[in-house]
Design a protein around this motif. Structure first.
Motif, PDB file in Angstrom:
ATOM      1  N   UNK A  93     -17.899 -26.579-126.043  1.00 47.01           N
ATOM      2  CA  UNK A  93     -17.329 -25.704-125.014  1.00 47.01           C
ATOM      3  C   UNK A  93     -16.471 -26.512-124.042  1.00 47.01           C
ATOM      4  N   UNK A  94     -16.969 -27.664-123.600  1.00 44.55           N
ATOM      5  CA  UNK A  94     -16.230 -28.504-122.664  1.00 44.55           C
ATOM      6  C   UNK A  94     -14.942 -29.034-123.296  1.00 44.55           C
ATOM      7  N   UNK A 128      -9.012 -28.656-117.124  1.00 42.66           N
ATOM      8  CA  UNK A 128      -9.202 -29.810-116.244  1.00 42.66           C
ATOM      9  C   UNK A 128      -7.879 -30.250-115.617  1.00 42.66           C
ATOM     10  N   UNK A 129      -6.818 -30.217-116.395  1.00 40.35           N
ATOM     11  CA  UNK A 129      -5.501 -30.574-115.860  1.00 40.35           C
ATOM     12  C   UNK A 129      -5.068 -29.590-114.785  1.00 40.35           C
ATOM     13  N   UNK A 130      -5.311 -28.296-115.021  1.00 41.77           N
ATOM     14  CA  UNK A 130      -4.955 -27.283-114.030  1.00 41.77           C
ATOM     15  C   UNK A 130      -5.778 -27.455-112.755  1.00 41.77           C
ATOM     16  N   UNK A 131      -7.054 -27.804-112.913  1.00 39.52           N
ATOM     17  CA  UNK A 131      -7.896 -28.034-111.739  1.00 39.52           C
ATOM     18  C   UNK A 131      -7.398 -29.236-110.940  1.00 39.52           C
ATOM     19  N   UNK A 132      -7.004 -30.305-111.649  1.00 40.94           N
ATOM     20  CA  UNK A 132      -6.452 -31.470-110.963  1.00 40.94           C
ATOM     21  C   UNK A 132      -5.167 -31.135-110.236  1.00 40.94           C
ATOM     22  N   UNK A 133      -4.318 -30.331-110.854  1.00 45.74           N
ATOM     23  CA  UNK A 133      -3.074 -29.917-110.212  1.00 45.74           C
ATOM     24  C   UNK A 133      -3.353 -29.087-108.963  1.00 45.74           C
ATOM     25  N   UNK A 151     -18.632 -28.594-109.469  1.00 43.08           N
ATOM     26  CA  UNK A 151     -18.648 -27.354-110.247  1.00 43.08           C
ATOM     27  C   UNK A 151     -18.639 -27.657-111.745  1.00 43.08           C
ATOM     28  N   UNK A 152     -17.770 -28.576-112.176  1.00 47.89           N
ATOM     29  CA  UNK A 152     -17.693 -28.905-113.602  1.00 47.89           C
ATOM     30  C   UNK A 152     -19.006 -29.506-114.083  1.00 47.89           C
ATOM     31  N   UNK A 184     -17.600 -34.107-116.842  1.00 52.85           N
ATOM     32  CA  UNK A 184     -17.046 -34.721-115.634  1.00 52.85           C
ATOM     33  C   UNK A 184     -16.608 -36.154-115.900  1.00 52.85           C
ATOM     34  N   UNK A 185     -17.449 -36.907-116.573  1.00 52.32           N
ATOM     35  CA  UNK A 185     -17.146 -38.322-116.805  1.00 52.32           C
ATOM     36  C   UNK A 185     -16.020 -38.487-117.816  1.00 52.32           C
ATOM     37  N   UNK A 186     -16.144 -37.840-118.956  1.00 51.43           N
ATOM     38  CA  UNK A 186     -15.223 -38.085-120.064  1.00 51.43           C
ATOM     39  C   UNK A 186     -13.897 -37.343-119.893  1.00 51.43           C
ATOM     40  N   UNK A 187     -13.933 -36.114-119.392  1.00 51.06           N
ATOM     41  CA  UNK A 187     -12.739 -35.282-119.354  1.00 51.06           C
ATOM     42  C   UNK A 187     -12.079 -35.229-117.980  1.00 51.06           C
ATOM     43  N   UNK A 188     -12.890 -35.239-116.908  1.00 54.22           N
ATOM     44  CA  UNK A 188     -12.304 -35.126-115.575  1.00 54.22           C
ATOM     45  C   UNK A 188     -11.799 -36.465-115.044  1.00 54.22           C
TER      46      UNK A 188
END
Length: 418
Positions: free
Chosen positions: A72-73, A82-87, A110-111, A120-124
């Motif tokens: 799912x992640x 994740x990119x949209x959240x960072x933006x 939240x993630x 959070x660690x691998x993708x964010x």
């Protein structure tokens, strides 16, 4: 084989498996060491085949859930969540690093809670690196926040951490009851972390940044967010229905997977790799090795250290012992070793042990596999996390978050009961 010899052999094998998982020579999967170690403890009689099967059988729903959440992640990441959240965070910070830190804390919390600490660690973390570079901020406070929040913000939901899933199963609590009891400890841990980070990284946060341009906005993937929200609601529904939350996770992953396959954004092989089958096998094998260690002496030793009951001193003692154990043998074996001892005392001690094994790993690299993964990601970005710096920050945050979260748990237990 005598009990003493069985315990010695089991401990040596456990430490060997953990050392292999930390070093990962030639990037070999952790299961390469864990599966033979599990076979050895069974073959040598340190744990019976029947006990080994019971341990494995009890872990299967937890490991299946972990695989579904990992898929799912990964699909959320491929859809650009994740990119949209960072933006969104980059634009909201307005060129102010302190606001950027607050945004990273909010997104990471939240993630971690919804998609697990591994997401959070691998993708964010790579997204945070890119976001800091985009606004010209120093990355260190923000990327350190991802590893600390991966551990500290994983207290809220059973789905937030593999340790939570194990504790959730042992506690006998419903999904919503678990979340209600852990909500205040979760907030307390994040608040303490944020206060410490603001002071510890004051120089980095004062260095300044700039407002990002508007020409590279990343749209929020609405369909993915809706599916994620429905999946989270499914966890609550399955809890009330007495059904394993695995099925809600599988449902959400299946919807995104079918969509991604139809759009040719992924393949069946990619989905299998996202589920990390060898890591799941590692968890099952590790459970058998830990079972041998606990049954041959560690369980009795832990039991002699811990007081009875759910008083504040008792909960604090459980949390501290759990944190120390997590830093000695890693948090996953620690919770497997602690649960048979604390579970008979009720949900209070179980959740206190969870606080210890989730917050304690912020003190050392070896406390959790997530922290080790974070360290590798920093190396890939040519950033070396200093051991002394990491440890000193942990010495400030870990005792404070342990006390704050355990006191919050005690207060919640007194207010709404276990």
């Amino acid at each position: 084989m005598s009990t003493a010899v069985a315990e010695a052999v089991s401990v040596v094998l456990l430490l060997g498996v953990l050392a292999f998982a930390v070093v990962r020579p030639r990037r070999l999967p952790e299961a390469v060491a864990a599966v033979p170690a599990a076979a050895l403890v069974v073959g040598l009689g340190a744990v019976s085949p029947a006990e080994a099967w019971r341990q494995t059988h009890s872990l299967l729903p937890v490991v299946g859930f972990l695989a579904a959440v990992l898929v799912l992640a990964q699909l959320c990441d491929e859809d650009g969540l994740f990119t949209a959240a960072g933006d969104l965070v980059a634009r909201a910070c307005g060129g102010r690093p302190r606001r950027l830190l607050g945004g990273v804390f909010a997104v990471a919390a939240v993630i971690t809670a919804v998609l697990s600490l591994d997401a959070t660690v691998v993708l964010l973390t790579p997204v945070v690196f890119a976001t800091a570079a985009r606004v010209g901020a120093r990355p260190r406070p923000h990327v350190y926040a991802t590893t600390h929040l991966a551990n500290s913000a994983s207290l809220l939901l059973p789905v937030s951490n593999l340790t939570n899933l194990l504790a959730f199963t042992a506690s006998g609590l419903s999904f919503t009851r678990f979340a209600a009891l852990m909500a205040l400890p979760w907030v307390a841990a994040i608040a303490v972390e944020y206060a410490v980070f603001r002071r510890w990284f004051a120089a980095d946060l004062a260095a300044g940044a700039h407002v990002p341009g508007t020409d590279e906005r990343r749209p929020m993937p609405v369909f993915t967010v809706v599916v994620l929200g429905l999946t989270l609601a499914g966890f609550v529904v399955t809890s009330f229905a007495g059904v394993e939350p695995l099925w809600a996770a599988l449902g959400g992953a299946a919807v995104l997977a079918v969509r991604a396959l139809f759009r040719r954004r992924t393949t069946v092989g990619g989905l299998v790799r996202a589920a990390s089958p060898l890591f799941c096998l590692f968890v099952l094998a590790l459970g058998v090795v830990v079972k041998a260690v606990v049954d041959n002496g560690l369980g009795a030793g832990i039991g002699s250290l811990l007081p009875d009951g759910s008083s504040l001193p008792a909960l604090l003692a459980v949390a501290v012992v759990a944190a120390v154990l997590a830093n000695l043998i890693n948090n996953l074996p620690a919770i497997l070793a602690l649960l048979p001892v604390v579970a008979p005392a009720g949900p209070g001690p179980v959740l206190a042990a969870l606080i210890g094994v989730n917050l304690g790993p912020n003190l050392t690299y070896v406390g959790s596999l997530a922290t080790l993964l974070w360290r590798r990601i920093l190396h890939e970005h040519d950033t070396e996390p200093g051991l002394g710096h990491f440890t000193r920050l942990g010495l400030l945050t870990v005792p404070a978050t342990l006390v704050a979260s355990t006191v919050a748990l005690w207060g919640t237990l007194r207010l709404i009961g276990g």
